[in-house]
Structures are given as structure tokens and as C-alpha cells.
Design an enzyme around this catalytic site. Sequence first.
Site, PDB file in Angstrom:
ATOM      1  N   GLY A   1       0.836  -1.220   0.000  1.00  0.00           N
ATOM      2  CA  GLY A   1       0.000   0.000   0.000  1.00  0.00           C
ATOM      3  C   GLY A   1       0.859   1.253   0.000  1.00  0.00           C
ATOM      4  O   GLY A   1       0.606   2.198  -0.775  1.00  0.00           O
ATOM      5  N   CYS A   2       1.892   1.268   0.846  1.00  0.00           N
ATOM      6  CA  CYS A   2       2.777   2.451   0.920  1.00  0.00           C
ATOM      7  C   CYS A   2       3.468   2.663  -0.421  1.00  0.00           C
ATOM      8  O   CYS A   2       3.549   3.787  -0.941  1.00  0.00           O
ATOM      9  CB  CYS A   2       3.847   2.253   1.992  1.00  0.00           C
ATOM     10  SG  CYS A   2       3.197   1.990   3.643  1.00  0.00           S
TER      11      CYS A   2
HETATM   12  N1  LIG Z   1      -0.802 -10.523  -4.527  1.00  0.00           N
HETATM   13  C1  LIG Z   1      -0.752  -9.431  -5.275  1.00  0.00           C
HETATM   14  N2  LIG Z   1      -0.417  -9.508  -6.589  1.00  0.00           N
HETATM   15  C2  LIG Z   1      -0.356  -8.400  -7.359  1.00  0.00           C
HETATM   16  N3  LIG Z   1      -0.643  -7.150  -6.905  1.00  0.00           N
HETATM   17  C3  LIG Z   1      -0.985  -7.008  -5.618  1.00  0.00           C
HETATM   18  C4  LIG Z   1      -1.060  -8.133  -4.733  1.00  0.00           C
HETATM   19  N4  LIG Z   1      -1.441  -7.683  -3.506  1.00  0.00           N
HETATM   20  C5  LIG Z   1      -1.610  -6.356  -3.617  1.00  0.00           C
HETATM   21  N5  LIG Z   1      -1.357  -5.950  -4.894  1.00  0.00           N
HETATM   22  C6  LIG Z   1      -1.443  -4.576  -5.391  1.00  0.00           C
HETATM   23  O1  LIG Z   1      -0.782  -3.753  -4.439  1.00  0.00           O
HETATM   24  C7  LIG Z   1      -1.496  -2.535  -4.234  1.00  0.00           C
HETATM   25  C8  LIG Z   1      -1.902  -2.451  -2.762  1.00  0.00           C
HETATM   26  O2  LIG Z   1      -2.971  -3.319  -2.556  1.00  0.00           O
HETATM   27  P1  LIG Z   1      -3.771  -3.689  -1.241  1.00  0.00           P
HETATM   28  O3  LIG Z   1      -3.280  -5.016  -0.760  1.00  0.00           O
HETATM   29  O4  LIG Z   1      -5.212  -3.600  -1.581  1.00  0.00           O
HETATM   30  O5  LIG Z   1      -3.395  -2.515  -0.221  1.00  0.00           O
HETATM   31  P2  LIG Z   1      -2.681  -2.540   1.198  1.00  0.00           P
HETATM   32  O6  LIG Z   1      -1.271  -3.005   0.988  1.00  0.00           O
HETATM   33  O7  LIG Z   1      -2.762  -1.099   1.624  1.00  0.00           O
HETATM   34  O8  LIG Z   1      -3.480  -3.448   2.077  1.00  0.00           O
HETATM   35  C9  LIG Z   1      -2.667  -2.570  -5.204  1.00  0.00           C
HETATM   36  O9  LIG Z   1      -2.328  -1.912  -6.411  1.00  0.00           O
HETATM   37  C10 LIG Z   1      -2.883  -4.059  -5.439  1.00  0.00           C
HETATM   38  O10 LIG Z   1      -3.526  -4.291  -6.669  1.00  0.00           O
HETATM   39  C1  LIG Z   2       5.391   2.630   9.544  1.00  0.00           C
HETATM   40  C2  LIG Z   2       4.378   1.902   8.745  1.00  0.00           C
HETATM   41  N1  LIG Z   2       3.547   2.583   7.945  1.00  0.00           N
HETATM   42  C3  LIG Z   2       2.608   1.931   7.217  1.00  0.00           C
HETATM   43  C4  LIG Z   2       2.507   0.557   7.290  1.00  0.00           C
HETATM   44  C5  LIG Z   2       1.436  -0.179   6.506  1.00  0.00           C
HETATM   45  O1  LIG Z   2       1.912  -0.386   5.270  1.00  0.00           O
HETATM   46  P1  LIG Z   2       1.179  -1.184   4.106  1.00  0.00           P
HETATM   47  O2  LIG Z   2       1.775  -0.721   2.844  1.00  0.00           O
HETATM   48  O3  LIG Z   2      -0.282  -1.089   4.239  1.00  0.00           O
HETATM   49  O4  LIG Z   2       1.724  -2.626   4.361  1.00  0.00           O
HETATM   50  P2  LIG Z   2       1.337  -3.724   5.392  1.00  0.00           P
HETATM   51  O5  LIG Z   2       1.573  -3.302   6.790  1.00  0.00           O
HETATM   52  O6  LIG Z   2      -0.130  -3.948   5.088  1.00  0.00           O
HETATM   53  O7  LIG Z   2       2.212  -4.829   5.007  1.00  0.00           O
HETATM   54  C6  LIG Z   2       3.403  -0.136   8.120  1.00  0.00           C
HETATM   55  N2  LIG Z   2       3.359  -1.478   8.213  1.00  0.00           N
HETATM   56  N3  LIG Z   2       4.324   0.565   8.842  1.00  0.00           N
END
Ligand SMILES: Nc1ncnc2c1ncn2[C@@H]1O[C@H](COP(=O)(O)OP(=O)(O)O)[C@@H](O)[C@H]1O
Ligand SMILES: Cc1ncc(COP(=O)(O)OP(=O)(O)O)c(N)n1
Length: 269
Positions: free
Chosen positions: A210-211
Site C-alpha cells: 500500500g505504501c
Molecule cells: N498478490 C498481489 N499480486 C499483485 N498485486 C498485488 C497483490 N497484492 C496487492 N497488490 C497490489 O498492491 C497494491 C496495494 O494493494 P492492497 O493489498 O489492496 O493494499 P494494502 O497493501 O494497503 O493493504 C494494489 O495496487 C494491489 O492491486
Molecule cells: C510505519 C508503517 N507505515 C505503514 C505501514 C502499513 O503499510 P502497508 O503498505 O499497508 O503494508 P502492510 O503493513 O499492510 O504490510 C506499516 N506497516 N508501517
Amino acid sequence: MVYKALTIAGSDSGGGAGIQADLKTFHQLHVFGMSAITAVTAQNTLGVQGVYPLPLEAIEKQMDSVAVDLPPDAVKTGMLFNEEIIELVARKIKQYGWVRVVVDPVMIAKGGAPLLKEEAIEAFKRHMLPLAYVLTPNIPEAEVLTNMRIETLEDRKEAAKKLHDMGVRHVVMKGGHGEGNELVDILYDGEQFYEWKSKRIDTKHTHGTGCTFAAAITAQLAKGKTIYEAVDVAKRFIHAAVEQTLQIGSGHGPTNHWAFHESEKCSHH
Ligand SMILES: Nc1ncnc2c1ncn2[C@@H]1O[C@H](COP(=O)(O)OP(=O)(O)O)[C@@H](O)[C@H]1O
Ligand SMILES: Cc1ncc(COP(=O)(O)OP(=O)(O)O)c(N)n1
């Protein structure tokens, strides 16, 4: 021309998410990265072992130091943790008139650790949503912000409209938490929906997706790209970063911030 982007977020000692992911992403997209750290986390691929918010004065001073000498072309916010930090960050964004602001509504780390206090959610909605040129919720975050259950693609679109009504200029809802082998990220600009579909890569190494995705959007906006162009590059960036993970750490490993550059042999996009 050197484009500059500022991330206002938490530090992840493990280097996969937070400030570290943002700066690596800015750098790979040829944007000069700057930071204002809101909280320090002790974190690795196994989870979050500690959260230490910084004093408000320290956060404010970092933002001032950057603003007066190195005005950013785009700004990203990540982990804001509590109501006081939210209020401060929102006040400073308004004070400096920053417009290209990407708000990533970081709430809970993948391992379950809260990165935004529950009692701060209302303050987040009130102060941050109207400042968001782009908001990048995942599906659970969009559910919390809109108080609605999101199951279908139509639900996602309805939630995006609600968020737009709450003051967000462009909603980019990420599809990583959806069902099935296909991922759909959507963009709503208040008039139209755009969709990015991709294959779900079967990996547990998705720490910081997500970041990284939101940072890539920020970098592209810093260069003056349109929101559509910015999401398009961000989607390719995160896909490559998840496809070619580094296989480090014994838990949920980080994504590969070099992968996009290496796979597309891109220069400055
Ligand atoms: N397993 C995966 N394969 C390909 N793209 C992914 C996968 N998981 C997440 N993404 C992509 O990474 C980005 C972050 O997705 P998401 O998992 O919904 O957010 P977060 O990391 O904030 O929970 C999006 O563009 C998503 O389509
Ligand atoms: C310091 C810090 N900021 C944000 C996050 C969350 O990041 P994200 O990209 O949503 O990844 P996950 O935590 O879902 O793996 C974090 N972990 N730490």
C-alpha cells in the site's frame, strides 16, 4: 529539473513499508525524496514490535524545515497514529498550501497492529479527507471510512462516490483484499470510473504494497503527471515489485523496489 516529494509517515525499521518504502519508491521514479517522521516503529517481516509516536514539536519542525527551503511538488501522508498528529499535519498542509496531497489512510499493519488509533478515525475523516487530492484506501479501510460493507465491484464504486462526497478529489481504491485471482484497482475522479486489472500474484511477500503504490502515485504527481498517468505507472511499479520479491526475512517479506526500473528499463517516466 529536480522534482521533490515529501512523505509524512511512520518509520518501518524493517525497510519494507512506511517512510523507507516511500523514499525508495520516490528514488526509483527519479524524484528527490524528503521526510517528516510521525512515529518510529520497531518492525520486521514478522510484525510490529513497538510504536513510538514523535513529539508534535518534532513533527512540526520537520515539516517547517522542508517547507521553507525545499518546497515539495507533491506530498504523501501515511501513518498518522493519533488525533493530535492528524490535526497538526492537516494544519501544516493548509498553512503551506500544499495541493497535490496523496493521503494513504494507513490503519492496521498486515500483522494486525493498529497504526491509527480507533478513536482518531473521526478526526482523520474530518481533517484529512478534504485535503486529499488522492485517497488510496484498501477495501477494509474504505469500509471503515464509509461505514458500509464492500463485497462487490458495485459496492466499491458506491464507496468511492461516498468518499468523493466527503471531500476527496480522486479516490483510488486498491483491490488487494478482494476475492479471486484477478485484482481490480479503481479510480474515481468525481465523474468517471477507471479500472486497472491484474493477475493476483501468489506470494506472502506483500509487506508495504500500500505504501509503495501510494508513493509511486505521489512521485508521478510531483512530476506533473495526470492522476490517470500516475495510477498507471504506480500499478506497473507495484506489480513488478510483488512479482519479483526479494525473499528476505522469515515472515511477510518486503516488495522489490528495484523491480520496476529493472523490468521496464525505464529512465525518468
Ligand atoms: N498478490 C498481489 N499480486 C499483485 N498485486 C498485488 C497483490 N497484492 C496487492 N497488490 C497490489 O498492491 C497494491 C496495494 O494493494 P492492497 O493489498 O489492496 O493494499 P494494502 O497493501 O494497503 O493493504 C494494489 O495496487 C494491489 O492491486
Ligand atoms: C510505519 C508503517 N507505515 C505503514 C505501514 C502499513 O503499510 P502497508 O503498505 O499497508 O503494508 P502492510 O503493513 O499492510 O504490510 C506499516 N506497516 N508501517
